[in-house]
Scaffold this motif. Sequence first.
Motif, PDB file in Angstrom:
ATOM      1  N   MET A 260     -96.541  63.072  29.549  1.00 21.30           N
ATOM      2  CA  MET A 260     -96.899  62.791  30.955  1.00 21.30           C
ATOM      3  C   MET A 260     -95.635  62.420  31.724  1.00 21.30           C
ATOM      4  N   THR A 261     -95.393  63.142  32.804  1.00 17.33           N
ATOM      5  CA  THR A 261     -94.191  62.856  33.598  1.00 17.33           C
ATOM      6  C   THR A 261     -94.502  61.817  34.659  1.00 17.33           C
ATOM      7  N   ALA A 262     -93.449  61.094  35.015  1.00 15.98           N
ATOM      8  CA  ALA A 262     -93.609  60.091  36.068  1.00 15.98           C
ATOM      9  C   ALA A 262     -93.782  60.786  37.424  1.00 15.98           C
ATOM     10  N   ALA A 263     -94.320  60.064  38.384  1.00 13.21           N
ATOM     11  CA  ALA A 263     -94.459  60.610  39.733  1.00 13.21           C
ATOM     12  C   ALA A 263     -93.084  60.925  40.295  1.00 13.21           C
ATOM     13  N   ALA A 264     -93.022  61.953  41.122  1.00 11.21           N
ATOM     14  CA  ALA A 264     -91.742  62.323  41.726  1.00 11.21           C
ATOM     15  C   ALA A 264     -91.179  61.153  42.517  1.00 11.21           C
ATOM     16  N   PRO A 265     -89.852  60.939  42.411  1.00 13.65           N
ATOM     17  CA  PRO A 265     -89.252  59.843  43.173  1.00 13.65           C
ATOM     18  C   PRO A 265     -89.330  60.119  44.669  1.00 13.65           C
ATOM     19  N   ASP A 266     -89.280  59.078  45.456  1.00 12.84           N
ATOM     20  CA  ASP A 266     -89.332  59.211  46.910  1.00 12.84           C
ATOM     21  C   ASP A 266     -88.100  59.996  47.386  1.00 12.84           C
ATOM     22  N   PRO A 267     -88.303  61.166  48.002  1.00 11.97           N
ATOM     23  CA  PRO A 267     -87.153  61.971  48.441  1.00 11.97           C
ATOM     24  C   PRO A 267     -86.312  61.255  49.487  1.00 11.97           C
ATOM     25  N   LEU A 268     -86.906  60.281  50.141  1.00 16.15           N
ATOM     26  CA  LEU A 268     -86.162  59.555  51.173  1.00 16.15           C
ATOM     27  C   LEU A 268     -85.041  58.723  50.563  1.00 16.15           C
ATOM     28  N   THR A 269     -85.328  58.127  49.400  1.00 17.09           N
ATOM     29  CA  THR A 269     -84.294  57.318  48.755  1.00 17.09           C
ATOM     30  C   THR A 269     -83.502  58.109  47.727  1.00 17.09           C
ATOM     31  N   ALA A 270     -84.065  59.234  47.266  1.00 14.35           N
ATOM     32  CA  ALA A 270     -83.367  60.085  46.301  1.00 14.35           C
ATOM     33  C   ALA A 270     -83.471  61.547  46.723  1.00 14.35           C
ATOM     34  N   PRO A 271     -82.705  61.936  47.743  1.00 16.83           N
ATOM     35  CA  PRO A 271     -82.848  63.294  48.299  1.00 16.83           C
ATOM     36  C   PRO A 271     -82.161  64.382  47.488  1.00 16.83           C
ATOM     37  N   GLU A 272     -81.460  63.998  46.407  1.00 18.92           N
ATOM     38  CA  GLU A 272     -80.687  65.011  45.679  1.00 18.92           C
ATOM     39  C   GLU A 272     -81.532  66.176  45.159  1.00 18.92           C
ATOM     40  N   PRO A 273     -82.725  65.924  44.597  1.00 20.21           N
ATOM     41  CA  PRO A 273     -83.539  67.068  44.165  1.00 20.21           C
ATOM     42  C   PRO A 273     -83.912  67.995  45.323  1.00 20.21           C
ATOM     43  N   VAL A 274     -84.099  67.446  46.484  1.00 16.79           N
ATOM     44  CA  VAL A 274     -84.409  68.273  47.652  1.00 16.79           C
ATOM     45  C   VAL A 274     -83.182  69.104  48.039  1.00 16.79           C
ATOM     46  N   HIS A 275     -82.018  68.479  47.987  1.00 18.59           N
ATOM     47  CA  HIS A 275     -80.780  69.230  48.259  1.00 18.59           C
ATOM     48  C   HIS A 275     -80.683  70.446  47.339  1.00 18.59           C
ATOM     49  N   THR A 276     -80.899  70.202  46.069  1.00 19.61           N
ATOM     50  CA  THR A 276     -80.760  71.274  45.070  1.00 19.61           C
ATOM     51  C   THR A 276     -81.775  72.388  45.300  1.00 19.61           C
ATOM     52  N   ALA A 277     -83.034  72.021  45.465  1.00 21.11           N
ATOM     53  CA  ALA A 277     -84.086  73.034  45.621  1.00 21.11           C
ATOM     54  C   ALA A 277     -83.887  73.861  46.889  1.00 21.11           C
ATOM     55  N   LEU A 278     -83.491  73.186  47.959  1.00 20.90           N
ATOM     56  CA  LEU A 278     -83.408  73.876  49.241  1.00 20.90           C
ATOM     57  C   LEU A 278     -82.163  74.754  49.342  1.00 20.90           C
ATOM     58  N   THR A 279     -81.029  74.282  48.863  1.00 17.29           N
ATOM     59  CA  THR A 279     -79.821  75.110  48.936  1.00 17.29           C
ATOM     60  C   THR A 279     -79.943  76.303  47.985  1.00 17.29           C
ATOM     61  N   SER A 280     -80.604  76.095  46.866  1.00 19.81           N
ATOM     62  CA  SER A 280     -80.849  77.211  45.952  1.00 19.81           C
ATOM     63  C   SER A 280     -81.727  78.270  46.621  1.00 19.81           C
ATOM     64  N   TRP A 281     -82.767  77.822  47.273  1.00 14.17           N
ATOM     65  CA  TRP A 281     -83.639  78.752  48.015  1.00 14.17           C
ATOM     66  C   TRP A 281     -82.861  79.499  49.081  1.00 14.17           C
ATOM     67  N   TYR A 282     -81.982  78.792  49.766  1.00 12.11           N
ATOM     68  CA  TYR A 282     -81.232  79.422  50.861  1.00 12.11           C
ATOM     69  C   TYR A 282     -80.373  80.579  50.358  1.00 12.11           C
ATOM     70  N   HIS A 283     -79.699  80.368  49.252  1.00 14.23           N
ATOM     71  CA  HIS A 283     -78.844  81.429  48.725  1.00 14.23           C
ATOM     72  C   HIS A 283     -79.637  82.682  48.379  1.00 14.23           C
ATOM     73  N   ARG A 284     -80.922  82.505  48.146  1.00 11.26           N
ATOM     74  CA  ARG A 284     -81.792  83.605  47.755  1.00 11.26           C
ATOM     75  C   ARG A 284     -82.463  84.242  48.976  1.00 11.26           C
ATOM     76  N   ALA A 285     -82.818  83.441  49.977  1.00 18.47           N
ATOM     77  CA  ALA A 285     -83.728  83.892  51.027  1.00 18.47           C
ATOM     78  C   ALA A 285     -83.099  84.030  52.407  1.00 18.47           C
ATOM     79  N   ALA A 286     -81.851  83.626  52.554  1.00 15.40           N
ATOM     80  CA  ALA A 286     -81.255  83.595  53.897  1.00 15.40           C
ATOM     81  C   ALA A 286     -81.219  84.978  54.539  1.00 15.40           C
ATOM     82  N   ARG A 287     -81.419  85.012  55.844  1.00 17.62           N
ATOM     83  CA  ARG A 287     -81.273  86.255  56.596  1.00 17.62           C
ATOM     84  C   ARG A 287     -79.795  86.605  56.730  1.00 17.62           C
ATOM     85  N   ASP A 288     -79.544  87.884  56.824  1.00 21.13           N
ATOM     86  CA  ASP A 288     -78.169  88.362  57.008  1.00 21.13           C
ATOM     87  C   ASP A 288     -77.910  88.515  58.506  1.00 21.13           C
TER      88      ASP A 288
END
Length: 310
Positions: free
Chosen positions: A1-29
């Motif tokens: 059983m995994t713990a609940a996701a940490p509050d992105p407000l105090t730990a935004p690093e996972p959001v940074h990673t997920a979103l920048t990874s998505w951008y490299h894949r999905a960005a418009r030219d």
Amino acid sequence: MTAAAPDPLTAPEPVHTALTSWYHRAARDLPWRRRDCSAWGVLVSEAMLQQTPVSRVVPRWHEWMRRWPTPQHAAEAPVAEILTVWDRLGYPRRALRLQESAQVIVDRHGGQVPQTAAELRQLPGVGEYTAAAVACFAFDQPEVVVDTNIRRVHARVFAGDALPGKTYTSDQRRLAHSVFPDPAVDDGELACTWNIAVMELGALVCTARSPSCTACPVAEFCAWRLAGSPPPTEQQRTRAQTWAGTDRQVRGAIMAALRTGGPAARSDLLAELPLPAVDMVQRSRCMESLIADGLAEQRQDKVALPGALA
DNA sequence: AACACGGGGTT
DNA sequence: AACCCAGTGTT
């Protein structure tokens, strides 16, 4: 059983990673994002994109850059041509401010677009957003960029609100800074990618009307979605702005007539505007305001775009 | 903080 | 018909 996701407000690093990874894949030219795009090209794009959607900017940006590939070219262009190429992008005073910026860049910066947000902020028509955006996108400086897309994404992901509200508040500015990647870690590369990635998410996925949460790379972190995606409050909804009969519509009709018809007799031009419900008092008031703004010119009874009356 | 300032596509 | 869009400058 995994713990609940940490509050992105105090730990935004996972959001940074997920979103920048998505951008490299999905960005418009987009043309102003290409490696070979000049800083001037970035500045032109940002001026055109103020309150105007990307799809309408693209063709006008190409035409502008073809005619005036450097600030020197734009600085010397006839104002009437500047306004004609601007066409129907809207808010034509932006075109005037952009040309004035070109002239300032030539006169005070040796023809080179200044690289710091503080210097950029001094250019006419360049506000807090555009200064940060050009510093970041053209010069890789880790400035905190906040536009309407970014405000909406921040409101949803970090604050749990459906919409950010009409005005940019100090609370929102603090939030943007608090979740901004530390520029010290990698010389600001992540910070710059974060800016454009959040903006792109707001444009493509986290849209105002109907967000595509099932396609969202940060859905698992999103405070709004985790709260059940409550609808916007009455306070968050924007107030209806009528369009028909406003001075803005009349000014736009006058500018369209001046662009396509060239110099004309003032009374004829105002009488022939395709706006039957607008009286001559308003037509005349709008003509005067355009002249006062430097968007039109009158000599004797003739009116035209600035400089078009020899 | 609230307004003025374009115009066209989407809902 | 209302809403929305890579905002800025003025009051």
